[in-house]
Design a protein around this motif. Structure first.
Motif, mmCIF file in Angstrom:
data_model
loop_
_atom_site.group_PDB
_atom_site.id
_atom_site.type_symbol
_atom_site.label_atom_id
_atom_site.label_comp_id
_atom_site.label_asym_id
_atom_site.label_seq_id
_atom_site.Cartn_x
_atom_site.Cartn_y
_atom_site.Cartn_z
ATOM 1 N N TRP A 109 0.850 -1.192 0.000
ATOM 2 C CA TRP A 109 0.000 0.000 0.000
ATOM 3 C C TRP A 109 0.885 1.241 0.000
ATOM 4 C CZ3 TRP A 109 -5.591 -0.229 1.197
ATOM 5 C CH2 TRP A 109 -6.208 1.013 0.997
ATOM 6 N N ILE A 110 1.093 1.795 -1.165
ATOM 7 C CA ILE A 110 1.869 3.020 -1.313
ATOM 8 C C ILE A 110 0.892 4.184 -1.429
ATOM 9 C CG2 ILE A 110 3.661 4.202 -2.634
ATOM 10 C CD1 ILE A 110 4.548 1.541 -1.349
ATOM 11 N N ASP A 111 1.196 5.266 -0.767
ATOM 12 C CA ASP A 111 0.290 6.419 -0.712
ATOM 13 C C ASP A 111 0.362 7.184 -2.029
ATOM 14 O OD1 ASP A 111 -1.539 8.190 0.246
ATOM 15 O OD2 ASP A 111 -0.196 9.181 1.668
ATOM 16 N N THR A 112 -0.449 6.766 -2.992
ATOM 17 C CA THR A 112 -0.503 7.389 -4.312
ATOM 18 C C THR A 112 -1.955 7.662 -4.676
ATOM 19 O OG1 THR A 112 -0.732 5.306 -5.542
ATOM 20 C CG2 THR A 112 1.515 6.035 -5.030
ATOM 21 N N PRO A 113 -2.179 8.539 -5.650
ATOM 22 C CA PRO A 113 -3.558 8.813 -6.073
ATOM 23 C C PRO A 113 -4.315 7.571 -6.514
ATOM 24 C CG PRO A 113 -2.102 10.510 -6.915
ATOM 25 C CD PRO A 113 -1.214 9.467 -6.284
ATOM 26 N N MET A 114 -3.634 6.580 -7.125
ATOM 27 C CA MET A 114 -4.324 5.371 -7.565
ATOM 28 C C MET A 114 -4.966 4.648 -6.384
ATOM 29 S SD MET A 114 -2.926 2.056 -9.709
ATOM 30 C CE MET A 114 -2.333 1.097 -8.315
ATOM 31 N N ASN A 115 -4.284 4.622 -5.256
ATOM 32 C CA ASN A 115 -4.808 3.920 -4.089
ATOM 33 C C ASN A 115 -5.898 4.698 -3.366
ATOM 34 O OD1 ASN A 115 -3.439 1.490 -4.265
ATOM 35 N ND2 ASN A 115 -1.627 2.305 -3.263
ATOM 36 N N ASP A 116 -6.115 5.948 -3.752
ATOM 37 C CA ASP A 116 -7.237 6.702 -3.179
ATOM 38 C C ASP A 116 -8.578 6.138 -3.643
ATOM 39 O OD1 ASP A 116 -5.628 8.402 -1.756
ATOM 40 O OD2 ASP A 116 -5.582 9.955 -3.306
#
Length: 231
Positions: A173-180
């Motif tokens: 889980w990397i804090d990127t816009p895709m994971n939003d």
């Protein structure tokens, strides 16, 4: 050093470009060429920005004719779908395959063919933790990410005698816009991660930089998980 980075307009791709500051960069974007150009200018990178839809096989083949010898290839590009397998059209799997597997394979073929036999080439593929453990609701995505890992492990055995090293990283889980866009909240994810935080794009970029360094010179076919102990 000349480094080609695909998917360079995304959060991880930009972090990787910063990590290789000082190299002559070739940065690929799908449709966000203007955004990437602005990034290059702001970061004062020595970079050429190329726009190519890797899903379009004809466009990919045309673009590859402009790629000469490179020293490093970092394959970050990817697309994503959610849903149950029984509900998803099969063309979604085809679309993911073209970007995650076919385009990767073609670029690797081009990079190896374009270099002298004794010239070293480092390749790093950004896969996903789901390629290792799988994820319900993301079966198509898990499938193509697992295919990338199979490619890395097999090609490492084939390419070593040709002075080519290939490794992969599997971010969690990397804090990127895709994971939003993922339904699970970030707070819930953090509670499940032993290190107690989401990953940062620089966590991924620094690992990729290491894999392309002399310190990792005896590593090939390796899969490095970057997930804070999550999976």
């Amino acid at each position: 050093m000349r480094t080609l980075i695909t998917g360079a307009s995304g959060a991880i791709g930009q972090a990787v470009a910063r990590a290789f500051r000082g190299d002559a960069l070739i940065l690929q974007a799908n449709r966000n060429g203007a955004t990437l150009e602005a990034f290059v200018k702001a970061e004062r990178l020595d970079a050429r920005v190329d726009t190519c839809d890797l899903e379009d096989e004809d466009a990919l083949e045309a673009w590859m004719t402009s790629i000469e010898q490179i020293d490093r290839l970092v394959y970050v590009a990817g697309n994503h779908v959610h849903g149950l397998v029984v509900d998803q059209p099969i063309h979604d799997l085809d679309r993911l395959y073209r970007v995650h597997v076919r385009a990767l394979t073609r670029l690797v073929q081009r990079a190896v063919a374009a270099k002298p036999y004794d010239a070293p080439l480092d390749i790093v593929v950004v896969s996903s933790v789901w390629g290792e453990v799988g994820a319900a609701g993301e079966v198509f995505y898990s499938t193509v990410k697992a295919a990338q890992l199979g490619f890395v492990k097999a090609f490492a055995r084939e390419a070593g005698p040709f002075h080519v090293r290939i490794n992969a990283v599997t971010p969690g889980w990397i804090d990127t816009p895709m994971n939003d866009t993922v339904e699970e909240t970030k707070d819930e994810a953090i509670q499940a991660i032993p290190l107690g935080r989401l990953g940062h794009v620089d966590d991924v970029a620094r690992t990729i930089r290491f894999l392309c360094s002399e310190e990792a010179g005896y590593m090939t076919g390796a899969i490095l998980r970057i997930d804070g102990g999550w999976q």
